[in-house]
Scaffold this active site. Structure first.
Site, PDB file in Angstrom:
ATOM      1  CB  THR A  26      22.752  81.767 -50.351  1.00  0.00           C
ATOM      2  OG1 THR A  26      21.369  81.432 -50.226  1.00  0.00           O
ATOM      3  CG2 THR A  26      23.209  82.497 -49.106  1.00  0.00           C
ATOM      4  CG  ASN A  84      24.858  78.451 -52.452  1.00  0.00           C
ATOM      5  OD1 ASN A  84      25.206  79.621 -52.323  1.00  0.00           O
ATOM      6  ND2 ASN A  84      23.598  78.066 -52.375  1.00  0.00           N
ATOM      7  CG  HIS A 100      16.474  80.485 -54.256  1.00  0.00           C
ATOM      8  ND1 HIS A 100      17.837  80.491 -54.370  1.00  0.00           N
ATOM      9  CD2 HIS A 100      16.205  79.984 -53.022  1.00  0.00           C
ATOM     10  CE1 HIS A 100      18.372  80.051 -53.244  1.00  0.00           C
ATOM     11  NE2 HIS A 100      17.406  79.722 -52.409  1.00  0.00           N
ATOM     12  CE  LYS A 127      21.014  80.122 -45.708  1.00  0.00           C
ATOM     13  NZ  LYS A 127      20.555  80.306 -47.095  1.00  0.00           N
ATOM     14  CG  ASP A 128      29.186  78.798 -43.763  1.00  0.00           C
ATOM     15  OD1 ASP A 128      29.114  79.094 -44.962  1.00  0.00           O
ATOM     16  OD2 ASP A 128      28.943  77.644 -43.345  1.00  0.00           O
TER      17      ASP A 128
HETATM   18 ZN   LIG Z   1      19.912  82.683 -49.982  1.00  0.00          ZN
END
Ligand SMILES: [Zn+2]
Length: 556
Positions: A90, A111, A497, A172-173
């Site tokens: 992400t 992340n 993922h 999400k931040d």
């Molecule tokens: Zn993601």
């Protein structure tokens, strides 16, 4: 003397004349404030978290005309669009879409990653130097400071002398913060728990704007703590597997991962308002908030282009929980389609039809639940990190007399303790190669590379290109491991993922609105092409580290 005097006279005349000309230009500017500009009033960059390309085609017959299909019918569909680096997570995904480059340059290598200088794990958007705004919780201590390059929104701010606004929105931040960039007017994300509010950080401002307070004081979040049932009759959901199967996690307090879900009843056991994140309603709440943001910030109302970055996070939570083939995923996309339709209608009414430009893509795809793939005889499986670690530690102790030459193993990378290697008088390149030879013998490891190879070879094809694009010399590890296809470090329910394989790299890319042609292509496009395309549309500088190229064929 005479000539000199004449020259001075001419100069004085010229200076006076040009001042006069400027005055005249100024006068005509102010007397005609409505200058025709060809630029869109608003750019909306939408990321659908974990959206695989085939969701567009698989659920096509279930979509209405005003959402995904409107983008396809009125706009341009890049059908062969891929991530060109690993890891497909992400943080890197959102950074790459908006900066037009890969972790090699923007530095968001995962992340969370092991910081070689601080010798600790850091979070891509974490920032201890700022305060939470809108909650006492630390969830607001966030900023884009670890992202090394600009987004197209930053370049739009510079170009417009900070008159074009940027607002970032996501549950999400990191989905709100990284796209909006370093110069954003605001980025807002959802803090669940027992609060259920949208928050920000002191990186952006010292208090929440009135429109956010009003939104938080409304019953918007509360109103979604209701029953989640399928939008259409579940029997019509023929594009997904049976609702009751062994491949889904579901919620605590409910025996089976099957519709319907009584969210009011389940919320206490599932993190309070956080339960909304893993339901289709999280996307509806995000749409409500995005509409409030456009209204509250007056986005797209004047001739200076504003930017709204909007990331739908719930699709990812639902995918992790229920998997690619679930009824829950199908329903989440059917409902997201309705939310997009509602949002585009709102933009038509406020900004004006044809006055704004939207693109929609994803931050990564996802693999089918490996247990499901196994059940239909496709090679797939689960990685056993514990036994891998045991074997590795035993090897280090036997070979070097200590496991301390390795400082950290994370994100499929091995980080060396360089001072320990020096202290023991070992040759760094020899150690690298020893670890490659050792790791490649382990089950489910398909490839192993060294940092030296990444830095000294220029790959042009294959997974090696993706590894190299994801490799940041300052931040990445010393040995890089690639796992077998469709093998994940995960439980036997739900999905994840991170790889460079098609199920993780192939994602939608749709453009529509002002300045966009109608059409489609099967020509390969890559995620870093998006930001330069938007820059080209606006006639502004490319993001400073952009490596992608503008997709001229989508522009009018
Ligand atoms: Zn993601």
């Amino acid at each position: 003397m005479k000539i000199k005097f004449l020259t001075i006279k001419i100069l004085i005349f010229l200076v006076l004349f040009s001042c006069n000309a400027q005055e005249t230009a100024k006068a005509s500017l102010s007397s005609n404030p409505k200058i025709e500009t060809t630029n869109p009033k608003l750019i909306v960059g939408i990321v659908v978290d974990q959206m695989r390309y085939d969701y567009l085609t698989r659920f096509n017959t279930k979509f209405g005309d005003g959402g995904f299909k409107r983008m396809i019918n009125e706009g341009f569909n890049c059908k062969n669009n891929h991530f060109n680096y690993v890891p497909t997570y992400t943080g890197p995904g959102h950074a790459s879409v908006f900066t037009g480059t890969t972790p090699k340059y923007h530095g968001i290598i995962s992340n969370n990653w092991y910081d070689k200088e601080q010798k600790k794990i850091v979070y891509c958007a974490g920032d201890d130097g700022v305060e939470s705004i809108g909650t006492e919780n630390k969830a607001g201590q966030m900023s884009p400071h670890r992202m090394l390059t600009t987004t197209f929104a930053d370049e739009n701010r510079l170009f417009t002398q900070m008159r074009g606004k940027t607002i970032g929105v996501a549950i999400k931040d990191r989905g709100a913060i990284l796209p909006a960039g370093h110069t954003a007017d605001g980025a807002y994300w959802f803090h669940g728990k027992d609060e259920g509010v949208w928050i920000t950080s002191s990186f952006y401002r010292t208090n929440l704007p009135n429109w956010v307070n009003e939104f938080n004081n409304s019953d918007a979040a509360e109103s979604y703590l209701k029953t989640w049932d399928t939008y259409y009759n579940i029997d019509s959901y023929t594009e997904s597997g049976s609702d009751d199967n062994n491949f889904e996690a579901g919620f605590k307090g409910k025996e089976k991962a099957t519709f319907p879900y009584d969210l009011a009843k389940l919320k206490d056991e599932n993190g309070g308002f956080d339960i909304l994140k893993a339901t289709a309603y999280g996307n509806s709440l995000t749409t409500d908030f995005a509409i409030a943001a456009v209204k509250g910030e007056n986005l797209g109302l004047d001739e200076v282009t504003d930017v709204l970055t909007l990331s739908y996070s719930s699709t990812d939570y639902v995918g992790h929980n229920f998997g690619v083939n679930s009824k829950e995923i199908e329903d989440t996309y059917i409902r997201l389609d309705k939310d997009l339709e509602r949002f585009f209608k709102f933009l038509d009414e406020t900004v004006g039809k044809g006055e704004y430009t939207v693109f929609l893509t994803a931050d990564h795809g996802a693999v089918n639940v490996p247990a499901y793939l196994q059940s239909v005889k496709i090679p797939a499986g689960y990685l056993d990190f514990n036994s891998r670690k045991e074997k590795f530690v035993a090897f280090l102790e036997e070979k070097y007399g200590t496991k301390d030459i390795v400082e950290n193993v994370s994100n499929n990378q091995i980080f060396f303790n360089k001072s320990k290697i020096k202290e023991l008088g070992l040759d760094l390149h020899k150690v690298e190669q020893d670890l490659v030879d050792e790791q490649i013998s382990y089950p489910n490891i398909a490839k192993v590379y060294t940092a030296t190879t990444m830095n000294s070879t220029n790959f042009t094809t294959g997974i090696e290109v993706l590894l190299q694009n994801g490799f940041n010399q300052k931040r990445s590890g010393d040995v890089i491991v690639v796992d077998d296809i469709a093998h994940i470090p995960y439980g036997r329910t739900g999905s994840t993922h991170g790889s460079g394989l098609n199920y993780d790299t192939h994602v939608p890319l749709l453009f529509f609105g002002k300045g966009i042609k109608q059409g489609e292509t099967l020509q390969k496009t890559v995620i870093p092409d998006i930001a330069p395309t938007i820059s080209a549309l606006l006639g502004i500088s490319f993001p400073n580290g952009a490596t992608g190229v503008p997709l001229g064929f989508v522009l009018d």
